[in-house]
Design a protein around this motif. Structure first.
Motif, short mmCIF file in Angstrom:
data_model
loop_
_atom_site.label_atom_id
_atom_site.label_comp_id
_atom_site.label_asym_id
_atom_site.label_seq_id
_atom_site.Cartn_x
_atom_site.Cartn_y
_atom_site.Cartn_z
N ILE A 144 -35.61 -34.61 -46.61
CA ILE A 144 -35.54 -34.50 -45.15
C ILE A 144 -36.10 -33.15 -44.69
CG2 ILE A 144 -33.94 -34.36 -43.21
CD1 ILE A 144 -32.16 -36.38 -44.79
N ARG A 145 -35.76 -32.09 -45.43
CA ARG A 145 -36.26 -30.77 -45.07
C ARG A 145 -37.79 -30.72 -45.14
NH1 ARG A 145 -33.26 -25.99 -48.18
NH2 ARG A 145 -34.81 -24.81 -46.96
N SER A 146 -38.36 -31.48 -46.07
CA SER A 146 -39.80 -31.42 -46.28
C SER A 146 -40.58 -31.89 -45.06
CB SER A 146 -40.19 -32.26 -47.51
OG SER A 146 -40.05 -33.65 -47.25
N TYR A 147 -40.01 -32.85 -44.31
CA TYR A 147 -40.73 -33.29 -43.11
C TYR A 147 -40.13 -32.70 -41.83
CZ TYR A 147 -37.15 -36.96 -42.26
OH TYR A 147 -35.99 -37.64 -42.02
N ALA A 148 -38.82 -32.45 -41.83
CA ALA A 148 -38.18 -31.97 -40.60
C ALA A 148 -38.48 -30.50 -40.34
CB ALA A 148 -36.68 -32.20 -40.66
N GLY A 149 -38.63 -29.71 -41.38
CA GLY A 149 -38.83 -28.28 -41.21
C GLY A 149 -40.25 -27.91 -40.84
N ASN A 150 -41.17 -28.83 -41.03
CA ASN A 150 -42.57 -28.55 -40.72
C ASN A 150 -43.19 -29.77 -40.06
OD1 ASN A 150 -45.03 -27.17 -40.66
ND2 ASN A 150 -45.64 -27.96 -42.68
N PRO A 151 -42.76 -30.07 -38.82
CA PRO A 151 -43.21 -31.31 -38.19
C PRO A 151 -44.71 -31.32 -37.97
CG PRO A 151 -42.10 -29.89 -36.61
CD PRO A 151 -41.87 -29.29 -37.96
N PRO A 152 -45.37 -32.43 -38.28
CA PRO A 152 -46.81 -32.52 -38.10
C PRO A 152 -47.18 -32.67 -36.62
CG PRO A 152 -45.95 -34.63 -38.80
CD PRO A 152 -44.79 -33.67 -38.81
N ALA A 153 -48.44 -32.51 -36.34
CA ALA A 153 -48.96 -32.68 -34.98
C ALA A 153 -50.09 -33.71 -35.03
CB ALA A 153 -49.46 -31.37 -34.41
N PHE A 154 -50.22 -34.47 -33.94
CA PHE A 154 -51.18 -35.57 -33.89
C PHE A 154 -51.96 -35.51 -32.58
CE2 PHE A 154 -47.48 -36.78 -36.38
CZ PHE A 154 -48.05 -37.24 -37.56
N ASP A 155 -53.17 -36.04 -32.64
CA ASP A 155 -54.01 -36.07 -31.44
C ASP A 155 -53.61 -37.19 -30.49
OD1 ASP A 155 -55.59 -33.91 -32.24
OD2 ASP A 155 -56.93 -35.21 -33.40
N THR A 156 -53.02 -38.28 -31.04
CA THR A 156 -52.75 -39.46 -30.22
C THR A 156 -51.33 -39.96 -30.43
OG1 THR A 156 -53.45 -41.07 -31.88
CG2 THR A 156 -55.17 -40.14 -30.44
N MET A 157 -50.83 -40.69 -29.44
CA MET A 157 -49.52 -41.31 -29.55
C MET A 157 -49.49 -42.35 -30.67
SD MET A 157 -46.97 -40.26 -27.73
CE MET A 157 -45.93 -41.72 -27.88
N LEU A 158 -50.57 -43.10 -30.84
CA LEU A 158 -50.59 -44.12 -31.88
C LEU A 158 -50.47 -43.49 -33.27
CD1 LEU A 158 -53.22 -46.70 -30.57
CD2 LEU A 158 -50.73 -46.89 -30.58
N ALA A 159 -51.05 -42.32 -33.44
CA ALA A 159 -50.94 -41.63 -34.72
C ALA A 159 -49.51 -41.14 -34.94
CB ALA A 159 -51.92 -40.47 -34.78
N LEU A 160 -48.88 -40.64 -33.88
CA LEU A 160 -47.48 -40.21 -33.99
C LEU A 160 -46.58 -41.40 -34.31
CD1 LEU A 160 -45.27 -37.99 -33.60
CD2 LEU A 160 -45.13 -38.75 -31.23
N GLU A 161 -46.82 -42.52 -33.64
CA GLU A 161 -46.02 -43.72 -33.91
C GLU A 161 -46.19 -44.17 -35.36
OE1 GLU A 161 -46.02 -48.40 -32.69
OE2 GLU A 161 -46.28 -46.96 -31.04
#
Length: 292
Positions: A144-161
């Motif tokens: 959980i720490r591996s993804y929660a501590g360094n949240p990624p960023a995306f260009d589009t909503m579809l990529a975030l989804e």
């Protein structure tokens, strides 16, 4: 779905919550997991709102609640319990049932024990622990720490989804509309215009500054209320040996604990399908009847 969006200042911090079924006096607190928001509880709140007032907070540093100016001191269970106690006071909640996913269940446990906030002792009438326990597995915390501590960023909503669909696959089945709502209620835009999950990355410092924060057997042993533990059958966070120990201690030893494995889920069941919703509702209804 009918709810209102509200804000309160609790323990000196602005806290956002949604409120469902305001006309009812019997109350349920539905509290989300570590890197999530109160909107995760929409299905459960809608399911219960024909007979309960349901309050779904965003924890400090998540969703629409204020981010902490003092992460080291405030991103920990003791401060979350202080916020919850203030929430009860300001909303004039004398007693309530509590449903908590992951971190939300831990907050409910430390509130119900009264060890952090003595004024909360006796005010929580029943407790649902959705894939959480008084001891959680270290490898799962690391994941959980591996993804929660360094949240990624995306260009589009579809990529975030698409990211949410992957990282929260253990939640089990969600409809396309539910995945879309998760993305749209869990997003903030960065200064460069990209999209990222809507929480303060510093909240993961809880595991650095308070490494034993989720080892809460003392609080569990102090519980004198009915407890329902929903364990995702594929959960890597709540181990079967832990639920076995729960059955031998505290409310388990007193015959007040039910442990149910939820098929097709890991960490944590989304509380969005009839079997899960009906099981939680039946447990709360039975506890409410016993209290009446």
């Amino acid at each position: 779905m009918h709810f209102t969006s509200e804000y309160l200042t609790c323990a000196g911090r602005e806290i956002h919550y949604t409120e469902w079924g305001r006309q009812h006096s019997a109350t349920v607190i539905a509290w989300h997991g570590l890197a999530r928001t109160g909107r995760d509880m929409d299905e459960l709140a809608a399911h219960l709102s024909d007979r309960y007032r349901v309050i779904c907070p965003d924890t400090i540093g998540r969703g629409l609640s204020q981010w902490s100016p003092d992460p080291k001191a405030e991103y920990q269970l003791a401060f979350y319990a202080r916020i919850a106690a203030d929430l009860f006071e300001q909303l004039h909640i004398d007693k309530a049932h509590w449903v908590g996913t992951s971190m939300g269940g831990a907050i409910g446990t430390v509130c119900a024990s009264g060890l952090f906030e003595p004024a909360m002792k006796g005010r929580i009438q029943s407790l649902v622990l959705n894939d959480t326990a008084p001891q959680i597995a270290d490898p799962a915390v690391a994941r959980i720490r591996s993804y929660a501590g360094n949240p990624p960023a995306f260009d589009t909503m579809l990529a975030l989804e698409a990211f949410f669909r992957q990282v929260y696959k253990p939640y089990g089945w969600l409809s396309d509309a539910q995945w879309r709502r998760m993305a749209e209620t869990s997003v903030r835009r960065l200064p460069d215009g990209r999209l990222t999950p809507h929480y303060d990355p510093a909240m993961v410092q809880q595991f650095t500054h308070h490494p034993g924060d989720y080892l809460i057997w003392e609080h569990y042993d102090a519980l004198e209320i009915p407890v329902l533990c929903l364990r995702g059958a594929e959960s890597d966070l709540v181990l079967r040996e832990t639920t076995t120990e729960m059955q031998a201690r505290g409310p388990g030893a007193a015959g007040r604990l039910q442990v149910v494995e939820v098929p097709g889920c890991g960490h944590a069941p989304a509380l969005n399908v009839p079997d899960q919703l009906d099981r939680v509702a039946a447990f709360i209804d039975a506890a409410a009847l016993a209290c009446s």
